[in-house]
Design an enzyme around this catalytic site. Structure first.
Site, short mmCIF file in Angstrom:
data_model
loop_
_atom_site.label_atom_id
_atom_site.label_comp_id
_atom_site.label_asym_id
_atom_site.label_seq_id
_atom_site.Cartn_x
_atom_site.Cartn_y
_atom_site.Cartn_z
N ASN A 23 -55.89 -51.88 -42.65
CA ASN A 23 -56.98 -52.49 -43.18
C ASN A 23 -56.38 -53.40 -44.01
OD1 ASN A 23 -58.84 -51.04 -42.08
ND2 ASN A 23 -59.81 -49.68 -43.80
N CYS A 116 -73.06 -49.57 -35.65
CA CYS A 116 -71.98 -48.79 -35.10
C CYS A 116 -72.22 -47.30 -35.41
CB CYS A 116 -70.69 -49.09 -35.56
SG CYS A 116 -70.57 -49.04 -37.42
N ARG A 121 -74.20 -51.77 -40.91
CA ARG A 121 -72.92 -52.66 -41.30
C ARG A 121 -73.31 -54.24 -40.94
NH1 ARG A 121 -67.33 -50.23 -39.55
NH2 ARG A 121 -66.88 -50.62 -41.36
N ASP A 307 -63.29 -43.70 -46.37
CA ASP A 307 -62.58 -43.36 -45.12
C ASP A 307 -61.78 -42.16 -45.29
OD1 ASP A 307 -63.34 -45.79 -44.00
OD2 ASP A 307 -61.62 -46.85 -44.22
N ARG A 399 -57.47 -45.90 -32.72
CA ARG A 399 -57.61 -47.24 -33.56
C ARG A 399 -56.89 -47.15 -34.80
NH1 ARG A 399 -63.65 -49.16 -32.55
NH2 ARG A 399 -63.03 -50.78 -33.74
#
Ligand code: UD1
Length: 418
Positions: A23, A116, A121, A307, A399
């Protein structure tokens, strides 16, 4: 596709090096668009999302290549400003290039990323910010079009401290002469890393890491070299996997100050976290946890990171007591509760709140990684469970985690990818 097969019940022991932060790397790669010459980035993790960002930059005309461990981005030939729809669909973070494109070329076009697995979002805060800096916004067949050949520095007050919107605005502001102020800005460590990168390119950035950021932009920004900060979410995941398996692990390349919400909670439960010289953290978990009810809600930094929420929920299944987790950043990010229930976990959850009955044994099952952090949570649950847990949609997990199976196997876990 693919799956991970985990045969749990082993303690994690050994040393593990945390990769560079996904990120932080994604916005910094996007910010490279602003430079007039080549940029060298070190510690960029080798992940699918990074590959997508490479494709985005190439589609705009940049030359991007790996040179050993470094990623070299030469943005000199960027003339395209339409982000291809299929890349936008593949990765929401493709939106990071609109700020740099708008500032550099005066235009940017992108479809709005759709819903998503963790919620809608939208990008309304990004768009609002650019309009405050003088961009005109129009809906076209190709997507949302931003035109701003003459952007002007100004003050933008964000209605919510969105990480992506803060970053997008900082990047655009770096190439707008004068002082742009971002109020109610996000304060995540990745914002500070981006600020340092923009400064190396020649912009002046004050207040990154606080809610009030000031960017003094320049008419030209130069190429530079930068090392991406360690991934705090990856570090948290391995910390929780260690805590969930009575393990003892030395994490290298781990900045403990980036984990404020997590470390206090783990220490309260009896996990020893000891800082060692050179950004190393020793994690020593107890054999069992006392009955302790735990309550937490997620929030923007320095709150508990959304997260880390899924992985923390999996860990809490090891701690006797009734626990409560409230997800306040995304509106639908507790889907992993259902998958954990397939393993016998006793969790009640709606879209925002979960009640977790910890300290009861799990049983192996076949489960699905709904998003990458949810997938990491299932891996942790698998490590805690005797027998063979099969986690499908391995590519979703990859990912965000480079070499997850190899890293855990190094620590003694029985995990294979197939
Ligand atoms: C970033 C992280 C992601 C993390 C999230 C929150 C990257 C690549 N991704 O995502 O891993 O989970 O921060 O820490 O860095 N929102 C709006 N309008 C907007 C923008 C956001 O309503 O224009 C809402 C979102 O729907 C969400 C909340 O704000 O509910 C937080 O989003 P934001 O902070 O923007 O997250 P991202 O930058 O997308």
């Amino acid at each position: 596709m693919g799956e991970f097969v985990v045969r749990g019940g082993r303690r994690l022991e050994g040393t593990l090096k945390v990769h560079g932060a996904k990120n932080a790397a994604l916005p910094i790669m996007a910010a490279s668009v602003l430079a007039s010459g080549p940029v060298e980035l070190k510690d960029v993790p080798k992940l699918r999302d990074v590959d997508v960002m490479i494709q985005v930059l190439q589609s705009l005309g940049a030359s991007v290549k790996w040179s050993g461990p470094s990623l070299i981005i030469d943005p000199s030939d960027i003339h395209q400003y339409v982000i291809p729809e299929e890349l936008m669909m593949k990765m929401r973070a493709s939106i990071f290039v609109i700020g740099p494109l708008l500032a550099k070329l005066g235009h940017a076009v992108a479809i709005q990323p759709g819903g998503c697995s963790i919620g809608d979002r939208p990008i309304d805060i990004h768009i609002y910010g650019f309009s405050q800096l003088g961009a005109k916004v129009a809906e076209t067949d190709q997507g949302t079009r931003l035109d701003g050949p003459r952007l002007r520095a100004g003050t933008v007050h964000l209605s919510y401290p969105s990480v992506g919107a803060t970053e997008n605005l900082m990047m655009a502001a770096a190439l707008i002469p004068g002082e742009t102020r971002i109020r109610n800005a996000a304060m995540e460590p990745e914002i500070v890393d981006l600020a340092q990168f923009l400064e190396k390119m020649g912009a002046v950035v004050r207040g990154a890491g606080t809610p009030d950021i000031r960017v003094i932009g320049k008419t030209e920004l130069k190429g530079t070299s930068h090392t991406v900060i360690p991934d705090r979410i990856e570090a948290a995941t391995y910390m929780l996997a260690t805590a969930a398996t009575a393990g003892h692990v030395m994490l290298e390349n781990c900045i403990i100050e980036h984990l404020p919400g997590l470390t206090g909670r783990l220490r309260d439960l009896g996990v020893e976290l000891t800082e060692r010289e050179g950004d190393r953290v020793e994690v020593q978990a107890p054999n069992a946890y006392p009955t302790t009810p735990v309550s937490l809600h997620t929030g923007p930094y320095p709150g508990f990171a959304t997260d880390m929420q899924a992985q923390f929920m999996a860990f809490l299944l090891k701690v006797p007591g009734v626990h409560i987790i409230s997800e306040r950043v995304f509106e639908n990010r507790l889907g992993h509760a259902r998958e954990l229930r397939r393993m016998g976990a006793q969790i009640m959850a709606d879209q925002r709140i979960a009640l977790i009955y910890g300290g009861r044994p799990l049983h192996p099952s076949t489960v699905r990684a709904l998003d990458l952090r949810a997938g990491a949570a299932l891996v942790i649950a698998g490590l805690m469970t005797e027998g063979e847990t099969v986690i499908s949609d391995r590519d979703v997990i990859e990912r965000g985690y480079q070499d997850l199976d190899l890293q855990l196997a190094e620590l003694g876990a029985d995990i294979t990818g197939r």
